[in-house]
Design a protein around this motif. Structure first.
Motif, PDB file in Angstrom:
ATOM      1  N   ASN A 224     -21.559   3.615  47.850  1.00 43.10           N
ATOM      2  CA  ASN A 224     -20.204   3.898  47.359  1.00 43.10           C
ATOM      3  C   ASN A 224     -19.350   2.633  47.391  1.00 43.10           C
ATOM      4  OD1 ASN A 224     -20.813   6.524  46.911  1.00 43.10           O
ATOM      5  ND2 ASN A 224     -19.735   7.327  48.712  1.00 43.10           N
TER       6      ASN A 224
ATOM      7  N   TYR B 255     -17.984   1.653  43.955  1.00 41.18           N
ATOM      8  CA  TYR B 255     -16.554   1.937  43.693  1.00 41.18           C
ATOM      9  C   TYR B 255     -15.598   0.982  44.402  1.00 41.18           C
ATOM     10  CZ  TYR B 255     -19.023   6.303  42.757  1.00 41.18           C
ATOM     11  OH  TYR B 255     -19.911   7.230  42.312  1.00 41.18           O
TER      12      TYR B 255
ATOM     13  N   ASP C 267     -13.892  -1.157  52.514  1.00 42.68           N
ATOM     14  CA  ASP C 267     -13.766  -1.913  51.265  1.00 42.68           C
ATOM     15  C   ASP C 267     -12.306  -1.988  50.842  1.00 42.68           C
ATOM     16  OD1 ASP C 267     -12.985   0.168  49.251  1.00 42.68           O
ATOM     17  OD2 ASP C 267     -14.913   1.045  49.811  1.00 42.68           O
TER      18      ASP C 267
ATOM     19  N   THR D 208     -18.576  14.138  41.453  1.00 40.92           N
ATOM     20  CA  THR D 208     -18.754  12.711  41.204  1.00 40.92           C
ATOM     21  C   THR D 208     -17.819  12.288  40.084  1.00 40.92           C
ATOM     22  OG1 THR D 208     -20.288  10.980  40.502  1.00 40.92           O
ATOM     23  CG2 THR D 208     -20.709  13.173  39.639  1.00 40.92           C
ATOM     24  N   SER D 209     -17.260  11.095  40.231  1.00 43.23           N
ATOM     25  CA  SER D 209     -16.403  10.598  39.151  1.00 43.23           C
ATOM     26  C   SER D 209     -17.242   9.767  38.195  1.00 43.23           C
ATOM     27  CB  SER D 209     -15.267   9.754  39.727  1.00 43.23           C
ATOM     28  OG  SER D 209     -15.807   8.611  40.347  1.00 43.23           O
TER      29      SER D 209
ATOM     30  N   MET E 162     -24.751  12.156  41.915  1.00 47.09           N
ATOM     31  CA  MET E 162     -25.005  13.575  42.105  1.00 47.09           C
ATOM     32  C   MET E 162     -23.818  14.219  42.821  1.00 47.09           C
ATOM     33  SD  MET E 162     -28.949  13.654  43.305  1.00 47.09           S
ATOM     34  CE  MET E 162     -29.337  15.172  42.500  1.00 47.09           C
ATOM     35  N   GLY E 163     -22.973  13.374  43.419  1.00 47.17           N
ATOM     36  CA  GLY E 163     -21.822  13.905  44.122  1.00 47.17           C
ATOM     37  C   GLY E 163     -22.153  14.468  45.497  1.00 47.17           C
ATOM     38  N   TYR E 164     -23.257  14.004  46.071  1.00 49.13           N
ATOM     39  CA  TYR E 164     -23.633  14.474  47.406  1.00 49.13           C
ATOM     40  C   TYR E 164     -23.541  13.370  48.461  1.00 49.13           C
ATOM     41  CZ  TYR E 164     -25.112  18.978  45.668  1.00 49.13           C
ATOM     42  OH  TYR E 164     -25.110  20.224  45.116  1.00 49.13           O
TER      43      TYR E 164
ATOM     44  N   LEU F 223     -20.925  11.486  49.917  1.00 49.10           N
ATOM     45  CA  LEU F 223     -19.971  11.635  51.027  1.00 49.10           C
ATOM     46  C   LEU F 223     -20.209  12.918  51.840  1.00 49.10           C
ATOM     47  CD1 LEU F 223     -16.589  10.278  49.570  1.00 49.10           C
ATOM     48  CD2 LEU F 223     -18.053   9.237  51.302  1.00 49.10           C
TER      49      LEU F 223
HETATM   50  N1  LIG Z   1     -15.518   3.562  48.649  1.00 49.26           N
HETATM   51  C1  LIG Z   1     -14.995   4.287  47.641  1.00 49.26           C
HETATM   52  N2  LIG Z   1     -13.960   3.792  46.904  1.00 49.26           N
HETATM   53  C2  LIG Z   1     -13.454   4.501  45.873  1.00 49.26           C
HETATM   54  N3  LIG Z   1     -13.891   5.739  45.505  1.00 49.26           N
HETATM   55  C3  LIG Z   1     -14.917   6.265  46.185  1.00 49.26           C
HETATM   56  C4  LIG Z   1     -15.528   5.583  47.286  1.00 49.26           C
HETATM   57  N4  LIG Z   1     -16.512   6.378  47.780  1.00 49.26           N
HETATM   58  C5  LIG Z   1     -16.516   7.495  47.037  1.00 49.26           C
HETATM   59  N5  LIG Z   1     -15.587   7.437  46.079  1.00 49.26           N
HETATM   60  C6  LIG Z   1     -15.272   8.504  45.083  1.00 49.26           C
HETATM   61  O1  LIG Z   1     -15.719   9.739  45.616  1.00 49.26           O
HETATM   62  C7  LIG Z   1     -16.640  10.367  44.739  1.00 49.26           C
HETATM   63  C8  LIG Z   1     -17.683  11.124  45.517  1.00 49.26           C
HETATM   64  O2  LIG Z   1     -18.511  10.236  46.235  1.00 49.26           O
HETATM   65  P1  LIG Z   1     -19.993  10.671  46.572  1.00 49.26           P
HETATM   66  O3  LIG Z   1     -20.657   9.548  47.278  1.00 49.26           O
HETATM   67  O4  LIG Z   1     -19.950  11.979  47.261  1.00 49.26           O
HETATM   68  O5  LIG Z   1     -20.647  10.913  45.160  1.00 49.26           O
HETATM   69  P2  LIG Z   1     -21.149   9.827  44.089  1.00 49.26           P
HETATM   70  O6  LIG Z   1     -21.167   8.490  44.676  1.00 49.26           O
HETATM   71  O7  LIG Z   1     -20.354  10.006  42.851  1.00 49.26           O
HETATM   72  O8  LIG Z   1     -22.642  10.315  43.799  1.00 49.26           O
HETATM   73  P3  LIG Z   1     -23.900  10.182  44.790  1.00 49.26           P
HETATM   74  O9  LIG Z   1     -23.416   9.554  46.055  1.00 49.26           O
HETATM   75  O10 LIG Z   1     -24.396  11.560  44.979  1.00 49.26           O
HETATM   76  O11 LIG Z   1     -24.885   9.315  44.083  1.00 49.26           O
HETATM   77  C9  LIG Z   1     -17.202   9.243  43.883  1.00 49.26           C
HETATM   78  O12 LIG Z   1     -17.655   9.694  42.633  1.00 49.26           O
HETATM   79  C10 LIG Z   1     -15.983   8.296  43.782  1.00 49.26           C
HETATM   80  O13 LIG Z   1     -15.137   8.709  42.751  1.00 49.26           O
END
Ligand SMILES: Nc1ncnc2c1ncn2[C@@H]1O[C@H](COP(=O)(O)OP(=O)(O)OP(=O)(O)O)[C@@H](O)[C@H]1O
Ligand SMILES: [Mg+2]
Lengths: 229, 141
Positions: free
Chosen positions: B58, B62, B87, B104-105, B109-111, B113
């Motif tokens: 992440n 991001y 970060d 997920t943005s 997969m949105g799993y 966090l």
């Molecule tokens: N460090 C970060 N900075 C900014 N936004 C974040 C950060 N971490 C997570 N996000 C936001 O939170 C959402 C959910 O994060 P999550 O890790 O659960 O899912 P994902 O990264 O989209 O998919 P996956 O981890 O399953 O591959 C992300 O899609 C993003 O929009």
């Protein structure tokens, strides 16, 4: 009169010493006083020459060292280039797809599945599926230490793509620790046919193969029966 | 604003920078080594390594990369391995949404966090729009 002349001479020699020192300072390391007379001043002149000798020796030494360091650096950079090259070679080598027996492909994955490797792996597998017409492929991840959401996502995509080509893709080698971790992450792999070990996957593939052979034979006999009637 | 648990008695085990995908792999391996050195079993090692892998990804995807701090210390009378990922990226606007399964943005997969939260014993997150995100996870030993 004689005294004046002497002073003039000394002045000239001191000027000359200054010139030599200036030359050395400007980088001319071969400049020396090299006095040919023997008197009170020549001792100082010889001492200055010696000093210049020492100084230039040191300078030469340092230049030599610098050159050596630069050479070594160039060598290291060269080696680094080779390592990068080998790494990308390894990347391709480490996705060897092989046809183990009739109809079954095996792709053992070892190491880390980053996006780049998964891409290559997926391409290799799909190419081989088309090339051989195999209907079962086994993706063995015994050698993958960490399965996170990204890796799971890649695996799901690979299986889906293989399915679109008419191949059943089995994932084997999921250790108990990784299985538990996947469950906690919340990822649903139930749409994928998974087996604990490569051996399990191979036995399964063998059975599937026999099954389809039987079906083929069956339809063959059914056909001839019809013909006889 | 949520506060992260801190304690000046914690011992720093390492500090790493995440800039490339390769850094993710390397730091992840180091986390496993730290967990092993704390005598965690293979299952706990795998859990904490996977959780951190999600946070690093992440951070890379991001947050434009960031910094990882690995510490050990006593939290609520328990020996803990404490990993903090910080970060200075865009931050998360809706934390509840980000923490929910399947959101997920991007293309994930949105799993990441919510999954990471389930894999550790304590999960703390602090995020501010345009300032950045800090996630601190702990695994008891
Ligand atoms: N460090 C970060 N900075 C900014 N936004 C974040 C950060 N971490 C997570 N996000 C936001 O939170 C959402 C959910 O994060 P999550 O890790 O659960 O899912 P994902 O990264 O989209 O998919 P996956 O981890 O399953 O591959 C992300 O899609 C993003 O929009
Ligand atoms: Mg994620």
């Amino acid at each position: 009169m004689k005294e004046d002349y002497k002073i003039e001479r000394v002045k000239e020699r001191i000027n000359y010493i200054e010139d030599v020192l200036a030359s050395v300072a400007a980088g001319d390391i071969d400049a020396r006083i090299n006095s040919e007379v023997e008197d009170d001043l020549s001792g100082i002149e010889a001492a200055i020459d010696l000093l210049i000798d020492d100084l230039t020796d040191e300078l030469k030494q340092r230049k030599k060292m610098q050159k050596e360091v630069e050479e070594k650096l160039a060598k290291i950079q060269e080696q680094q280039k080779t390592i990068f090259q080998q790494q990308s070679d390894l990347l391709e080598l480490s996705s060897p797809v092989s046809k183990v027996w009739d109809n079954v492909l095996i792709l053992p994955v070892i190491g880390t599945l980053d996006s780049q490797r998964t891409q290559i792996m997926m391409e290799n597998l799909l190419e081989k599926i088309v090339e051989t017409g195999c209907t079962i492929s086994i993706l063995d991840i015994t050698g993958v230490p960490t399965v996170d959401t990204q890796v799971a996502n890649h695996l799901l995509k690979t299986v889906t793509a293989a399915r679109l080509l008419g191949t059943e893709c089995i994932i084997s080698g999921i250790s108990p620790a990784i299985a538990q971790t996947i469950v906690h992450l919340g990822i649903d792999l139930s749409s994928i046919n998974t087996k604990a070990t490569l051996q399990d996957a191979m036995i399964y593939a063998m059975k599937q193969n026999q099954l389809s052979e039987n079906v083929k034979l069956h339809s063959l006999f059914a056909d001839s029966d019809e013909n006889e009637e | 604003m949520l506060q992260l648990t801190t304690d000046s008695n914690w011992t720093e085990l390492g500090k790493y920078i995440i800039k490339t995908e390769h850094d993710i792999v390397q730091v992840r391996q180091l986390i496993r080594v730290h967990a092993k050195e704390m005598n965690m079993g293979i299952i706990d090692q795998t859990r904490v390594t996977t959780a951190v892998s999600e946070l690093l990804r992440n951070m890379y995807n991001y947050g434009g990369g960031g910094e990882v701090l690995v510490e050990t210390g006593v939290v609520d009378d328990k020996n803990a391995l404490i990993i903090t990922c910080a970060d200075e990226g865009s931050g998360i606007e809706d934390l509840d949404l980000a923490m929910s399964d399947g959101y997920t943005s991007g293309m994930g997969m949105g799993y990441g966090l919510p999954g990471a939260k389930r894999l550790v014993d304590r999960f703390e997150i602090k995020s501010e729009k345009n300032i950045g995100t800090t996630v601190r996870v702990m695994k008891w030993r």
